[in-house]
Design a protein around this motif. Structure first.
Motif, PDB file in Angstrom:
ATOM      1  N   SER A  69     -42.459 -18.473   8.157  1.00 46.25           N
ATOM      2  CA  SER A  69     -42.073 -17.060   8.302  1.00 46.25           C
ATOM      3  C   SER A  69     -40.924 -16.861   9.275  1.00 46.25           C
ATOM      4  CB  SER A  69     -43.301 -16.233   8.746  1.00 46.25           C
ATOM      5  OG  SER A  69     -44.371 -16.409   7.839  1.00 46.25           O
ATOM      6  N   SER A  70     -39.966 -17.774   9.231  1.00 47.53           N
ATOM      7  CA  SER A  70     -38.856 -17.763  10.173  1.00 47.53           C
ATOM      8  C   SER A  70     -37.524 -17.670   9.446  1.00 47.53           C
ATOM      9  CB  SER A  70     -38.904 -19.025  11.045  1.00 47.53           C
ATOM     10  OG  SER A  70     -40.085 -19.037  11.841  1.00 47.53           O
ATOM     11  N   THR A  71     -36.481 -17.322  10.195  1.00 47.96           N
ATOM     12  CA  THR A  71     -35.159 -17.084   9.635  1.00 47.96           C
ATOM     13  C   THR A  71     -34.142 -18.004  10.299  1.00 47.96           C
ATOM     14  OG1 THR A  71     -35.704 -14.762   9.204  1.00 47.96           O
ATOM     15  CG2 THR A  71     -33.366 -15.348   9.279  1.00 47.96           C
ATOM     16  N   PHE A  72     -33.369 -18.699   9.454  1.00 49.30           N
ATOM     17  CA  PHE A  72     -32.344 -19.622   9.932  1.00 49.30           C
ATOM     18  C   PHE A  72     -31.031 -19.270   9.233  1.00 49.30           C
ATOM     19  CE2 PHE A  72     -36.459 -21.647   9.992  1.00 49.30           C
ATOM     20  CZ  PHE A  72     -36.521 -22.273  11.234  1.00 49.30           C
ATOM     21  N   GLY A  82     -43.216 -37.390  11.735  1.00 44.70           N
ATOM     22  CA  GLY A  82     -44.262 -37.357  10.721  1.00 44.70           C
ATOM     23  C   GLY A  82     -44.304 -36.047   9.966  1.00 44.70           C
ATOM     24  N   ASN A  83     -45.404 -35.843   9.246  1.00 42.85           N
ATOM     25  CA  ASN A  83     -45.495 -34.707   8.327  1.00 42.85           C
ATOM     26  C   ASN A  83     -45.276 -33.382   9.042  1.00 42.85           C
ATOM     27  OD1 ASN A  83     -46.055 -33.509   5.713  1.00 42.85           O
ATOM     28  ND2 ASN A  83     -47.885 -32.712   6.702  1.00 42.85           N
ATOM     29  N   THR A  84     -44.507 -32.542   8.395  1.00 51.42           N
ATOM     30  CA  THR A  84     -44.263 -31.182   8.859  1.00 51.42           C
ATOM     31  C   THR A  84     -44.427 -30.255   7.662  1.00 51.42           C
ATOM     32  OG1 THR A  84     -42.660 -31.999  10.477  1.00 51.42           O
ATOM     33  CG2 THR A  84     -42.629 -29.643  10.003  1.00 51.42           C
ATOM     34  N   LEU A  85     -45.112 -29.136   7.865  1.00 51.50           N
ATOM     35  CA  LEU A  85     -45.277 -28.126   6.825  1.00 51.50           C
ATOM     36  C   LEU A  85     -44.275 -27.011   7.081  1.00 51.50           C
ATOM     37  CD1 LEU A  85     -46.749 -26.707   4.473  1.00 51.50           C
ATOM     38  CD2 LEU A  85     -48.431 -25.883   6.152  1.00 51.50           C
ATOM     39  N   ILE A  86     -43.412 -26.758   6.106  1.00 54.85           N
ATOM     40  CA  ILE A  86     -42.352 -25.758   6.229  1.00 54.85           C
ATOM     41  C   ILE A  86     -42.462 -24.808   5.051  1.00 54.85           C
ATOM     42  CG2 ILE A  86     -39.869 -25.381   6.471  1.00 54.85           C
ATOM     43  CD1 ILE A  86     -40.818 -28.897   6.739  1.00 54.85           C
ATOM     44  N   TYR A  87     -42.834 -23.557   5.288  1.00 56.50           N
ATOM     45  CA  TYR A  87     -42.966 -22.628   4.160  1.00 56.50           C
ATOM     46  C   TYR A  87     -42.703 -21.192   4.596  1.00 56.50           C
ATOM     47  CZ  TYR A  87     -47.590 -21.025   5.774  1.00 56.50           C
ATOM     48  OH  TYR A  87     -48.626 -20.475   6.502  1.00 56.50           O
ATOM     49  N   ASN A  88     -42.336 -20.381   3.603  1.00 57.28           N
ATOM     50  CA  ASN A  88     -42.066 -18.958   3.788  1.00 57.28           C
ATOM     51  C   ASN A  88     -40.994 -18.703   4.852  1.00 57.28           C
ATOM     52  OD1 ASN A  88     -42.523 -16.261   2.956  1.00 57.28           O
ATOM     53  ND2 ASN A  88     -43.726 -15.878   4.801  1.00 57.28           N
ATOM     54  N   ASN A  89     -39.949 -19.532   4.819  1.00 59.66           N
ATOM     55  CA  ASN A  89     -38.811 -19.365   5.705  1.00 59.66           C
ATOM     56  C   ASN A  89     -37.579 -18.953   4.906  1.00 59.66           C
ATOM     57  OD1 ASN A  89     -40.035 -20.516   8.276  1.00 59.66           O
ATOM     58  ND2 ASN A  89     -40.344 -22.202   6.845  1.00 59.66           N
ATOM     59  N   TYR A  90     -36.633 -18.340   5.600  1.00 53.78           N
ATOM     60  CA  TYR A  90     -35.366 -17.931   4.994  1.00 53.78           C
ATOM     61  C   TYR A  90     -34.257 -18.802   5.563  1.00 53.78           C
ATOM     62  CZ  TYR A  90     -31.514 -14.951   3.461  1.00 53.78           C
ATOM     63  OH  TYR A  90     -30.365 -14.464   2.870  1.00 53.78           O
ATOM     64  N   PHE A  91     -33.631 -19.575   4.704  1.00 57.34           N
ATOM     65  CA  PHE A  91     -32.527 -20.448   5.104  1.00 57.34           C
ATOM     66  C   PHE A  91     -31.231 -19.949   4.478  1.00 57.34           C
ATOM     67  CE2 PHE A  91     -36.231 -23.278   5.280  1.00 57.34           C
ATOM     68  CZ  PHE A  91     -36.060 -23.882   6.518  1.00 57.34           C
ATOM     69  N   SER A  92     -30.205 -19.775   5.299  1.00 56.12           N
ATOM     70  CA  SER A  92     -28.867 -19.477   4.785  1.00 56.12           C
ATOM     71  C   SER A  92     -27.850 -20.095   5.740  1.00 56.12           C
ATOM     72  CB  SER A  92     -28.645 -17.967   4.642  1.00 56.12           C
ATOM     73  OG  SER A  92     -27.358 -17.717   4.094  1.00 56.12           O
ATOM     74  N   ASN A  93     -27.643 -21.391   5.565  1.00 66.25           N
ATOM     75  CA  ASN A  93     -26.733 -22.173   6.389  1.00 66.25           C
ATOM     76  C   ASN A  93     -25.878 -23.030   5.467  1.00 66.25           C
ATOM     77  OD1 ASN A  93     -28.395 -21.766   9.118  1.00 66.25           O
ATOM     78  ND2 ASN A  93     -29.841 -22.382   7.522  1.00 66.25           N
ATOM     79  N   ASN A  94     -24.751 -23.489   5.944  1.00 61.06           N
ATOM     80  CA  ASN A  94     -23.967 -24.402   5.112  1.00 61.06           C
ATOM     81  C   ASN A  94     -24.756 -25.666   4.801  1.00 61.06           C
ATOM     82  OD1 ASN A  94     -21.645 -22.782   4.848  1.00 61.06           O
ATOM     83  ND2 ASN A  94     -20.888 -23.451   6.848  1.00 61.06           N
TER      84      ASN A  94
END
Length: 360
Positions: A250-253, A267-279
Motif C-alpha cells: 500500500s505504498s507509492t514509489f 530472502g523472500n519479500t512480499l510486495i503487493y498493492n503498491n504504486y510504482f511509476s519510476n524509470n
C-alpha cells in the motif's frame, strides 16, 4: 512553589525546581521524583566533556522548557526509569542532543534537535539499550544523524520531521516490535536505515528527496505500509544481504532512480498493492532470488481505487508502463496478463486503473 536554580548544581532531594537564568555549567539530577522547569533558559556545560543536564540511576523525572546547547550532550540519562523530556531544544552539542542509555519507560515530545553530533558523528536523539521509549513531535534538522535507536525494543516514533541529516532515523540491532508512524524524512542521505533489526513497522510515512528512502540490511519480519517514497536519487527502498520475510504494501514509489533495489540475495519479500511509476521500478544487484509480488485476488479497494487487491500498479513517468497500457477486459482492475519482471519474478495480478463511473 518551585525551588529556584541560578547556577550549576546537583539536585539531591525530590521536588519541583526551576531555572531563573541561563546557566554556564552542568545540572546533575541525583534524586527520584524531580520536576525541572527550564523556563526557556539555556544550559551550557562548562566542560567540553560534560552534558548540560545529566541524570543517573533515578526514576520519575520530568524536564521541560529548556535549551541545552553547545555541550558534549544536551541531556544525558543513564540507568533510569519513568523519564519525561518535553518542549525543549537541544542544539550544537558535539555528540548527542539527547542520550538515553540503559533505561526504560522514556517519553520525549516536542523536541527540536538541530546541528548535533557534527564534530563527533553523533545524532540529535540517541536511544541505546533502552526498553519502551516514545518519541513524538520531534524536529531533527542538520545533525550528523537525526534519531538513532540501538538495541532498544518497543520504541515508538511518531510525528517526526527529520531532514538534512546523514540518516533521518536508524534502527540498529533492535529485535522486537518498534514502530515509525506519521513521520517525514526528506533531504537526508538515507531517510530510514534498518540495520540487523527485526519486527520494525514503518507506516503512514514519507521518505522523499533522499539518496535512499529506506535502506534495509540483514533485517527481517519488517512491515512497510502506506509509505510515500518519491524522488529519491538512489532508490525508494534498498534491501540488502540477509533481509527476509519482509512486507511492503500500500505504498507509492514515484520518480526514484529505482523503486525497489535488491542487493546480494536478500530472502523472500512480499510486495503487493503498491504504486510504482519510476524509470526503473525494480532493480537487482548481484541477486538471483525470486520474490512474491502479489497476494491472491481479494475483494477490497486497492491503491488505485479498483475493487480488488492483488498485485501492484506498474506505471512509468511517461505513461507507457505495463499497467498504464494493460488491457482489463472484465473491468475488475486486474490486468488480463501477468507482469513479468524477469523469469523468476512475476506479478500474477497486476493492477490497472478502473474508469470512474459517474452516476447521473
Amino acid at each position: 512553589m518551585a525551588i529556584p536554580i541560578s547556577g550549576p548544581t546537583t539536585i539531591t532531594e525530590p521536588g519541583e525546581y526551576e531555572l531563573v537564568n541561563d546557566i554556564n555549567g552542568t545540572i546533575e539530577i541525583a534524586s527520584n521524583d524531580v520536576t525541572l522547569n527550564g523556563n526557556g533558559y539555556t544550559v551550557i556545560a562548562s566542560s567540553a566533556s560534560e552534558p548540560a543536564i545529566k541524570a543517573y540511576s533515578i526514576s520519575n523525572l520530568e524536564v521541560y522548557n529548556v535549551r541545552c546547547i553547545n555541550s558534549k550532550h544536551g541531556i544525558y540519562v543513564s540507568t533510569s526509569s519513568d523519564i519525561s523530556i518535553r518542549d525543549s531544544i537541544v542544539q550544537g552539542n558535539s555528540r548527542f542532543g539527547i542520550y538515553i542509555y540503559y533505561s526504560d519507560n522514556i517519553d520525549m515530545s516536542n523536541i527540536t534537535a538541530n546541528n548535533n553530533g557534527l564534530s563527533e558523528n553523533g545524532v540529535g536523539i540517541m536511544v541505546q539499550v533502552t526498553d519502551s521509549c516514545k518519541i513524538d513531535s520531534v524536529f531533527a534538522n542538520a545533525n550528523y544523524g537525526g534519531i538513532y535507536v540501538s538495541e532498544s525494543p518497543n520504541t515508538i516514533i511518531t510525528n517526526v520531521t527529520s531532514s538534512e541529516n546523514e540518516t533521518g532515523i536508524t534502527f540498529f540491532l533492535t529485535k522486537n516490535t518498534c514502530l515509525v508512524s506519521d513521520c517525514i524524512l526528506n533531504n537526508n542521505i538515507r531517510g530510514i536505515e534498518i540495520l540487523y533489526s527485526n519486527y520494525i513497522t514503518i507506516k503512514n510515512t514519507t521518505t522523499s528527496y533522499n539518496g535512499y528512502g529506506i535502506e534495509m540490511v540483514s533485517s527481517s519480519y519488517c512491515v512497510i505500509d502506506n509509505l510515500i517514497a518519491n524522488e529519491n536519487t538512489e532508490a525508494g527502498i534498498d534491501i540488502w544481504w540477509n533481509s527476509t520475510d519482509n512486507t511492503i504494501k500500500s505504498s507509492t514509489f514515484i520518480n526514484n532512480s529505482s523503486g525497489i533495489l535488491f542487493g546480494y540475495n536478500p530472502g523472500n519479500t512480499l510486495i503487493y498493492n503498491n504504486y510504482f511509476s519510476n524509470n526503473v521500478n525494480v532493480s537487482f544487484y548481484n541477486t538471483n532470488n525470486s520474490y512474491t509480488w502479489n497476494i491472491e485476488k481479494t475483494p477490497g479497494k486497492n491503491i488505485v481505487g479498483g475493487p480488488y487487491i492483488g498485485g501492484n500498479y506498474w506505471g512509468s513517468p511517461d505513461g507507457t508502463g505495463f499497467s498504464d497500457l494493460a488491457e482489463d477486459s472484465d473491468g475488475d482492475g486486474i490486468a488480463d496478463e501477468p507482469y513479468i519482471i524477469d523469469s523468476q519474478n512475476i506479478d500474477y495480478y497486476p493492477l490497472v486503473k478502473v474508469p470512474e463511473v459517474i452516476e447521473i
